[in-house]
Design a protein around this motif. Sequence first.
Motif, PDB file in Angstrom:
ATOM      1  N   THR A 132      -0.425   2.718   1.455  1.00  0.00           N
ATOM      2  CA  THR A 132      -1.393   3.479   2.069  1.00  0.00           C
ATOM      3  C   THR A 132      -2.058   2.866   3.404  1.00  0.00           C
ATOM      4  O   THR A 132      -2.299   3.711   3.994  1.00  0.00           O
ATOM      5  N   TYR A 133      -2.597   1.818   3.117  1.00  0.00           N
ATOM      6  CA  TYR A 133      -3.353   1.026   4.040  1.00  0.00           C
ATOM      7  C   TYR A 133      -2.604   0.890   5.438  1.00  0.00           C
ATOM      8  O   TYR A 133      -3.207   1.233   6.395  1.00  0.00           O
ATOM      9  N   ASP A 134      -1.385   0.540   5.431  1.00  0.00           N
ATOM     10  CA  ASP A 134      -0.473   0.396   6.751  1.00  0.00           C
ATOM     11  C   ASP A 134      -0.404   1.707   7.396  1.00  0.00           C
ATOM     12  O   ASP A 134      -0.179   1.959   8.724  1.00  0.00           O
ATOM     13  N   PHE A 183     -11.898  -0.056   8.097  1.00  0.00           N
ATOM     14  CA  PHE A 183     -11.247   0.986   8.736  1.00  0.00           C
ATOM     15  C   PHE A 183     -11.736   2.217   8.380  1.00  0.00           C
ATOM     16  O   PHE A 183     -11.847   3.275   9.011  1.00  0.00           O
ATOM     17  N   LEU A 184     -11.944   2.428   6.990  1.00  0.00           N
ATOM     18  CA  LEU A 184     -12.577   3.644   6.658  1.00  0.00           C
ATOM     19  C   LEU A 184     -13.779   3.857   7.216  1.00  0.00           C
ATOM     20  O   LEU A 184     -14.249   4.917   7.680  1.00  0.00           O
ATOM     21  N   ASP A 193     -10.182  -5.640  -1.341  1.00  0.00           N
ATOM     22  CA  ASP A 193      -9.827  -5.849  -0.013  1.00  0.00           C
ATOM     23  C   ASP A 193     -10.801  -5.244   1.058  1.00  0.00           C
ATOM     24  O   ASP A 193     -10.856  -3.964   1.034  1.00  0.00           O
ATOM     25  N   PRO A 194     -11.358  -6.188   2.031  1.00  0.00           N
ATOM     26  CA  PRO A 194     -12.403  -5.447   2.791  1.00  0.00           C
ATOM     27  C   PRO A 194     -11.729  -4.662   3.971  1.00  0.00           C
ATOM     28  O   PRO A 194     -12.577  -3.744   4.518  1.00  0.00           O
ATOM     29  N   ASP A 249      -8.184   8.341   7.215  1.00  0.00           N
ATOM     30  CA  ASP A 249      -9.530   8.470   6.308  1.00  0.00           C
ATOM     31  C   ASP A 249      -8.963   8.555   4.848  1.00  0.00           C
ATOM     32  O   ASP A 249      -9.310   7.621   4.077  1.00  0.00           O
ATOM     33  N   ARG A 250      -8.059   9.247   4.835  1.00  0.00           N
ATOM     34  CA  ARG A 250      -7.340   9.792   3.645  1.00  0.00           C
ATOM     35  C   ARG A 250      -6.628   8.717   3.163  1.00  0.00           C
ATOM     36  O   ARG A 250      -6.533   8.295   1.719  1.00  0.00           O
ATOM     37  N   GLN A 251      -5.783   8.058   3.830  1.00  0.00           N
ATOM     38  CA  GLN A 251      -4.969   6.848   3.429  1.00  0.00           C
ATOM     39  C   GLN A 251      -5.782   5.761   2.948  1.00  0.00           C
ATOM     40  O   GLN A 251      -5.436   4.971   2.381  1.00  0.00           O
ATOM     41  N   PHE A 252      -6.878   5.364   3.713  1.00  0.00           N
ATOM     42  CA  PHE A 252      -7.795   4.095   3.454  1.00  0.00           C
ATOM     43  C   PHE A 252      -8.539   4.451   2.176  1.00  0.00           C
ATOM     44  O   PHE A 252      -8.631   3.378   1.542  1.00  0.00           O
ATOM     45  N   ARG A 253      -8.687   5.834   1.934  1.00  0.00           N
ATOM     46  CA  ARG A 253      -9.458   6.079   0.426  1.00  0.00           C
ATOM     47  C   ARG A 253      -8.454   5.948  -0.434  1.00  0.00           C
ATOM     48  O   ARG A 253      -9.015   5.337  -1.791  1.00  0.00           O
ATOM     49  N   ASP A 254      -7.042   6.309  -0.321  1.00  0.00           N
ATOM     50  CA  ASP A 254      -6.421   6.063  -1.351  1.00  0.00           C
ATOM     51  C   ASP A 254      -5.988   4.510  -1.428  1.00  0.00           C
ATOM     52  O   ASP A 254      -5.573   4.093  -2.667  1.00  0.00           O
ATOM     53  N   SER A 255      -5.822   3.738  -0.520  1.00  0.00           N
ATOM     54  CA  SER A 255      -5.525   2.479  -0.682  1.00  0.00           C
ATOM     55  C   SER A 255      -6.710   1.628  -1.654  1.00  0.00           C
ATOM     56  O   SER A 255      -6.531   0.919  -2.061  1.00  0.00           O
ATOM     57  N   ILE A 256      -7.854   2.041  -1.056  1.00  0.00           N
ATOM     58  CA  ILE A 256      -9.260   1.706  -1.872  1.00  0.00           C
ATOM     59  C   ILE A 256      -9.118   1.977  -3.294  1.00  0.00           C
ATOM     60  O   ILE A 256      -9.352   1.209  -4.400  1.00  0.00           O
TER      61      ILE A 256
END
Length: 199
Positions: free
Chosen positions: A148-150, A184-185, A178-179, A165-172
């Motif tokens: 999801t981050y990549d 990037f969010l 991970d900072p 934005d949605r992918q970074f939220r899923d990664s978190i």
Amino acid sequence: LAVADYQAALAEVDSKLGQQDAAIQHLKRAILLKPSDTEFRLDLAQILQKKGNDQEALRVLQITHPNPELVDAWHFSRGFSLFRLGSFVLAGNEFKQVVQKPQFRASASFFLGNIAYTQDQFNEAEPYLATAVELGNVEGNKAYNAYTYDYGLVLFKLGKFAEADRQFRDSIAQFDKDPLPWMFLGRCEEALGNYSEAI
């Protein structure tokens, strides 16, 4: 043959006990006794990869015609080591051999997306990483937060900030220590004009 199989059986026991160095030695003995056995070679290569020894793993996988039932795993394992060694074109050739195979589609798509990303081919990377995220959200996939981050990174590069934005939220949601996804969010929220949220 029986002696080679015995060495391979000992290697399997050692590997399950976490004694990777002993497993490596048993598999090397098995291969000396039966050099053409590609199952022994694949098992050895995968243990070497766990130890980060990709050069030796590739040497073990030099046989060009493994057993038919091992061909897909063979291509994927070669691609994995080539990717980690920075040989992206060669790695891509290996992953393209298995990207349509159900067992490897998610993970091969992930690596092909990353290869395209490293070459600044963001439009090519996007569908690969979208596939990886779609198919990779399964129990036990410890790399899903990286998927999801990549994918978010590629969407960010393409200016698709709401989707990123949605992918970074899923990664978190998968791993919040991970900072980088947080950074990037914040940058996505800034690009969307949500400054308080970005802060």
